[in-house]
Design a protein around this motif. Structure first.
Motif, short mmCIF file in Angstrom:
data_model
loop_
_atom_site.label_atom_id
_atom_site.label_comp_id
_atom_site.label_asym_id
_atom_site.label_seq_id
_atom_site.Cartn_x
_atom_site.Cartn_y
_atom_site.Cartn_z
N SER A 1 75.31 50.78 71.16
CA SER A 1 76.59 50.50 71.79
C SER A 1 76.88 51.44 72.95
N GLY A 2 75.88 52.26 73.28
CA GLY A 2 76.09 53.23 74.36
C GLY A 2 75.85 52.64 75.72
N GLY A 3 76.07 53.48 76.72
CA GLY A 3 75.83 53.06 78.09
C GLY A 3 74.39 53.27 78.47
N PRO A 4 74.01 52.77 79.63
CA PRO A 4 72.61 52.90 80.06
C PRO A 4 72.22 54.35 80.37
N ASP A 5 70.98 54.65 80.14
CA ASP A 5 70.40 55.91 80.59
C ASP A 5 69.53 55.63 81.80
N TYR A 6 69.76 56.36 82.87
CA TYR A 6 69.03 56.14 84.11
C TYR A 6 68.10 57.31 84.42
N ALA A 7 66.97 56.98 85.00
CA ALA A 7 66.12 58.04 85.53
C ALA A 7 66.84 58.68 86.71
N ASP A 8 66.59 59.96 86.90
CA ASP A 8 67.28 60.68 87.97
C ASP A 8 67.04 60.03 89.33
N PHE A 9 65.86 59.49 89.53
CA PHE A 9 65.52 58.96 90.85
C PHE A 9 66.21 57.64 91.18
N VAL A 10 66.95 57.05 90.23
CA VAL A 10 67.68 55.81 90.52
C VAL A 10 69.19 55.96 90.32
N LYS A 11 69.62 57.10 89.84
CA LYS A 11 71.06 57.29 89.60
C LYS A 11 71.84 57.12 90.90
N GLY A 12 72.92 56.35 90.79
CA GLY A 12 73.75 56.08 91.95
C GLY A 12 73.27 54.92 92.79
N ARG A 13 72.07 54.42 92.51
CA ARG A 13 71.53 53.30 93.30
C ARG A 13 71.31 52.05 92.44
N PHE A 14 70.87 52.23 91.22
CA PHE A 14 70.59 51.10 90.32
C PHE A 14 71.67 51.01 89.26
N THR A 15 71.97 49.77 88.84
CA THR A 15 72.93 49.55 87.77
C THR A 15 72.34 48.57 86.77
N LEU A 16 72.35 48.97 85.51
CA LEU A 16 71.85 48.12 84.44
C LEU A 16 73.02 47.55 83.66
N SER A 17 73.04 46.24 83.52
CA SER A 17 74.08 45.60 82.72
C SER A 17 73.42 44.71 81.66
N ARG A 18 74.17 44.38 80.64
CA ARG A 18 73.59 43.55 79.58
C ARG A 18 74.61 42.55 79.06
N ASP A 19 74.05 41.48 78.54
CA ASP A 19 74.83 40.44 77.87
C ASP A 19 74.24 40.30 76.48
N ASN A 20 74.95 40.83 75.49
CA ASN A 20 74.40 40.83 74.12
C ASN A 20 74.27 39.43 73.55
N VAL A 21 75.17 38.54 73.94
CA VAL A 21 75.12 37.17 73.41
C VAL A 21 73.89 36.46 73.95
N LYS A 22 73.64 36.61 75.24
CA LYS A 22 72.49 35.94 75.86
C LYS A 22 71.21 36.75 75.72
N LYS A 23 71.32 37.97 75.17
CA LYS A 23 70.15 38.85 75.02
C LYS A 23 69.46 39.05 76.36
N THR A 24 70.25 39.38 77.33
CA THR A 24 69.77 39.50 78.71
C THR A 24 70.21 40.83 79.30
N ILE A 25 69.34 41.41 80.11
CA ILE A 25 69.72 42.57 80.90
C ILE A 25 69.46 42.26 82.37
N ILE A 26 70.27 42.87 83.21
CA ILE A 26 70.14 42.69 84.65
C ILE A 26 70.12 44.06 85.31
N LEU A 27 69.15 44.26 86.17
CA LEU A 27 69.05 45.51 86.91
C LEU A 27 69.37 45.22 88.37
N GLN A 28 70.50 45.72 88.83
CA GLN A 28 70.88 45.60 90.23
C GLN A 28 70.37 46.83 90.96
#
Length: 123
Positions: free
Chosen positions: A54-81
């Motif tokens: 139930s936690g938030g995403p963990d990002y590698a340092d080299f993508v912090k502030g640039r990439f965003t990971l979101s998820r849809d638990n119902v659809k079992k999907t993740i999206i990386l912007q």
């Protein structure tokens, strides 16, 4: 059987954006975690962004502030912007799921991988 189907990726210019999606399907009892890893030629596979429980995403340092990971638990999907892309982001990106399945009367947890999708960033 569990499948991770990836979509997105492709070619972008430096400073541009791309979106990666990954959908899990199959005999899934529980999604323990899902995330994206990447592997550039000659390099080992490395974690980019992972979300678990139930936690938030963990990002590698080299993508912090640039990439965003979101998820849809119902659809079992993740999206990386992926924004503000850099040439060093060029790699094959793999979706990973740590997934628990019910096999007969037993629960089994394992790591599953997508087929990989190429991301190329030109300068």
């Amino acid at each position: 059987q569990v499948q991770l189907v990836e979509s997105g990726g492709g070619l972008a210019q430096e400073g541009g954006s791309l979106t990666l999606s990954c959908a899990a399907s199959g005999n899934i009892a529980r999604l323990d975690s899902m995330g994206w890893y990447r592997q550039a030629p000659g390099n080992e596979r490395e974690s980019v962004a992972v979300v678990s429980g139930s936690g938030g995403p963990d990002y590698a340092d080299f993508v912090k502030g640039r990439f965003t990971l979101s998820r849809d638990n119902v659809k079992k999907t993740i999206i990386l912007q992926m924004n503000s892309l850099k040439p060093e982001d060029t790699a094959v990106y793999y979706c990973n799921g740590r997934i628990t399945t019910l096999q007969g009367v037993r629960f089994r947890t394992g790591d599953y991988w997508g087929q990989g999708t190429q991301v190329t960033v030109s300068s």
